[in-house]
Design an enzyme around this catalytic site. Sequence first.
Site, PDB file in Angstrom:
ATOM      1  N   TYR A 130      -7.636 -11.380   1.822  1.00  0.00           N
ATOM      2  CA  TYR A 130      -7.821 -10.346   2.836  1.00  0.00           C
ATOM      3  C   TYR A 130      -8.507 -11.028   4.010  1.00  0.00           C
ATOM      4  O   TYR A 130      -9.511 -11.731   3.818  1.00  0.00           O
ATOM      5  CB  TYR A 130      -8.733  -9.233   2.322  1.00  0.00           C
ATOM      6  CG  TYR A 130      -8.039  -8.185   1.470  1.00  0.00           C
ATOM      7  CD1 TYR A 130      -6.877  -7.564   1.913  1.00  0.00           C
ATOM      8  CD2 TYR A 130      -8.574  -7.802   0.243  1.00  0.00           C
ATOM      9  CE1 TYR A 130      -6.255  -6.591   1.145  1.00  0.00           C
ATOM     10  CE2 TYR A 130      -7.961  -6.826  -0.527  1.00  0.00           C
ATOM     11  CZ  TYR A 130      -6.798  -6.226  -0.058  1.00  0.00           C
ATOM     12  OH  TYR A 130      -6.182  -5.266  -0.818  1.00  0.00           O
ATOM     13  N   THR A 156      -2.368 -10.743   2.557  1.00  0.00           N
ATOM     14  CA  THR A 156      -2.057  -9.304   2.595  1.00  0.00           C
ATOM     15  C   THR A 156      -2.248  -8.774   4.011  1.00  0.00           C
ATOM     16  O   THR A 156      -3.321  -8.941   4.609  1.00  0.00           O
ATOM     17  CB  THR A 156      -2.939  -8.545   1.587  1.00  0.00           C
ATOM     18  OG1 THR A 156      -2.622  -9.042   0.289  1.00  0.00           O
ATOM     19  CG2 THR A 156      -2.681  -7.050   1.628  1.00  0.00           C
ATOM     20  N   LYS A 252       2.387 -10.554   2.402  1.00  0.00           N
ATOM     21  CA  LYS A 252       2.518  -9.349   1.567  1.00  0.00           C
ATOM     22  C   LYS A 252       2.235  -8.089   2.383  1.00  0.00           C
ATOM     23  O   LYS A 252       1.267  -8.052   3.159  1.00  0.00           O
ATOM     24  CB  LYS A 252       1.507  -9.441   0.410  1.00  0.00           C
ATOM     25  CG  LYS A 252       1.436  -8.210  -0.486  1.00  0.00           C
ATOM     26  CD  LYS A 252       0.561  -8.479  -1.699  1.00  0.00           C
ATOM     27  CE  LYS A 252       0.533  -7.313  -2.659  1.00  0.00           C
ATOM     28  NZ  LYS A 252      -0.349  -6.232  -2.257  1.00  0.00           N
ATOM     29  N   HIS A 276       1.651  -1.505  -0.633  1.00  0.00           N
ATOM     30  CA  HIS A 276       0.364  -1.562  -1.322  1.00  0.00           C
ATOM     31  C   HIS A 276       0.301  -0.531  -2.476  1.00  0.00           C
ATOM     32  O   HIS A 276      -0.721   0.082  -2.718  1.00  0.00           O
ATOM     33  CB  HIS A 276      -0.776  -1.312  -0.324  1.00  0.00           C
ATOM     34  CG  HIS A 276      -1.997  -2.140  -0.583  1.00  0.00           C
ATOM     35  ND1 HIS A 276      -2.280  -3.311   0.085  1.00  0.00           N
ATOM     36  CD2 HIS A 276      -3.025  -1.984  -1.455  1.00  0.00           C
ATOM     37  CE1 HIS A 276      -3.439  -3.807  -0.339  1.00  0.00           C
ATOM     38  NE2 HIS A 276      -3.911  -3.024  -1.286  1.00  0.00           N
TER      39      HIS A 276
END
Length: 387
Positions: A130, A156, A252, A276
């Site tokens: 993250y 992500t 992602k 997610h």
Amino acid sequence: MPVITCIDDLKRMHRRRTPKMFFDYCESGSYSEQTFRDNVSDFGAIRLRQKVAVDMAGRSTASKMIGQPVAMPVALAPVGLTGMQAADGEIKAARAAEAFGVPFTLSTMSICSVEDVAAATTKPFWFQLYVMRDEDFVDQMLERAQRASCSALVLTLDLQILGQRHKDLKNGLSAPPKLTLPVMLDLATKWGWGLEMLRTRRRSFGNIVGHAKGVGDTSSLMSWTAEQFDPQLDWKKIARIRDKWGGKIILKGILDEDDARRAADFGADAIVVSNHGGRQLDGALSSIRMLPGIVRAVGDRVEVHMDGGIRSGQDVLKALAMGAKGTYIGRSYIYGLGAMGEAGVRRALEVIWKELDISMALCGEKDVKALGPHNLLVPRDFEGNWA
Ligand SMILES: Cc1cc2nc3c(=O)[nH]c(=O)nc-3n(C[C@H](O)[C@H](O)[C@H](O)COP(=O)(O)O)c2cc1C
């Protein structure tokens, strides 16, 4: 030992064994949970094409994801707080994945640190990042993942701001849990979980505590995390991270054809078509519905993976036949972990593998890599006609 025949059996055991706060954390989507539900139910709209009198001996589910051999193209998705579903949960899941021959992805928001998981496994795993405002922390985290020999970075992109999950607020989610009266009453019925937790020292965010500036203990941690996701993340910042990482990179959280083309231009090794698990933009279309358009948009320019709603080997088959080269499971393995620890994650993988193998055979296919649209019956309006 109960007879476990499907992922739903593991989910029921998970619910019984794990504190409500953590089961709910797993079993939530954001807001109305529409996207969370659609991820699962849209798989049901696709049907499989039965073939007979085809030689089905010598089948193989072996494939590759980003060039790495996998026993089946099903990786374990990054899941935060996995070490709260069962003590040392990330280590248990990583070991089960290693034994099975599929990739394990460690979340930034894990309980066991990247060093803990590296010490408990023998093969490289993937690390999910993250992007935080604190660039020093991000750079240090990348260096730690490199030192731990992680063989891919999963970046992500769909959680720079948090979609609200009502149950987490109502339950007062925290790691470790605060011992309020309702929590204590709940824990009294979850003593197996509690005893295991007392035996481990890993009860808070292992990648963060002691590494990020201004986070020395758990009380400062929740506020630090909430404030830390970098809302200014853009392609320039992504490029900086790629250059700093220098290895394989998977983007992602792509759910849009233009974003997918951009990721292909960027030179990502793979993208994950994902919302997610329905935990962010409630109202977004399910991943499986978005997959075919994204596959058409990027062609062979980037490897396309997908996650969201996979609860069986039949679901994996459908995603692969629609053009994904790899899939990920999140909740399906967390149910196994919460139910039975490492053995439960192994069981989840076995269940999915067996369903995939048998369904492939009944579709007249011997090789997972040969699956394609010819194996599917897809309603003509499946992708929708959106203005
Ligand atoms: C409890 C939970 C925690 C998650 N934490 C993360 C995370 O830390 N990082 C991340 O990139 N995705 C996270 N995800 C999303 C998963 O990686 C994955 O996209 C999603 O679970 C796929 O949907 P499925 O659960 O239906 O398989 C989380 C999902 C769940 C259910």
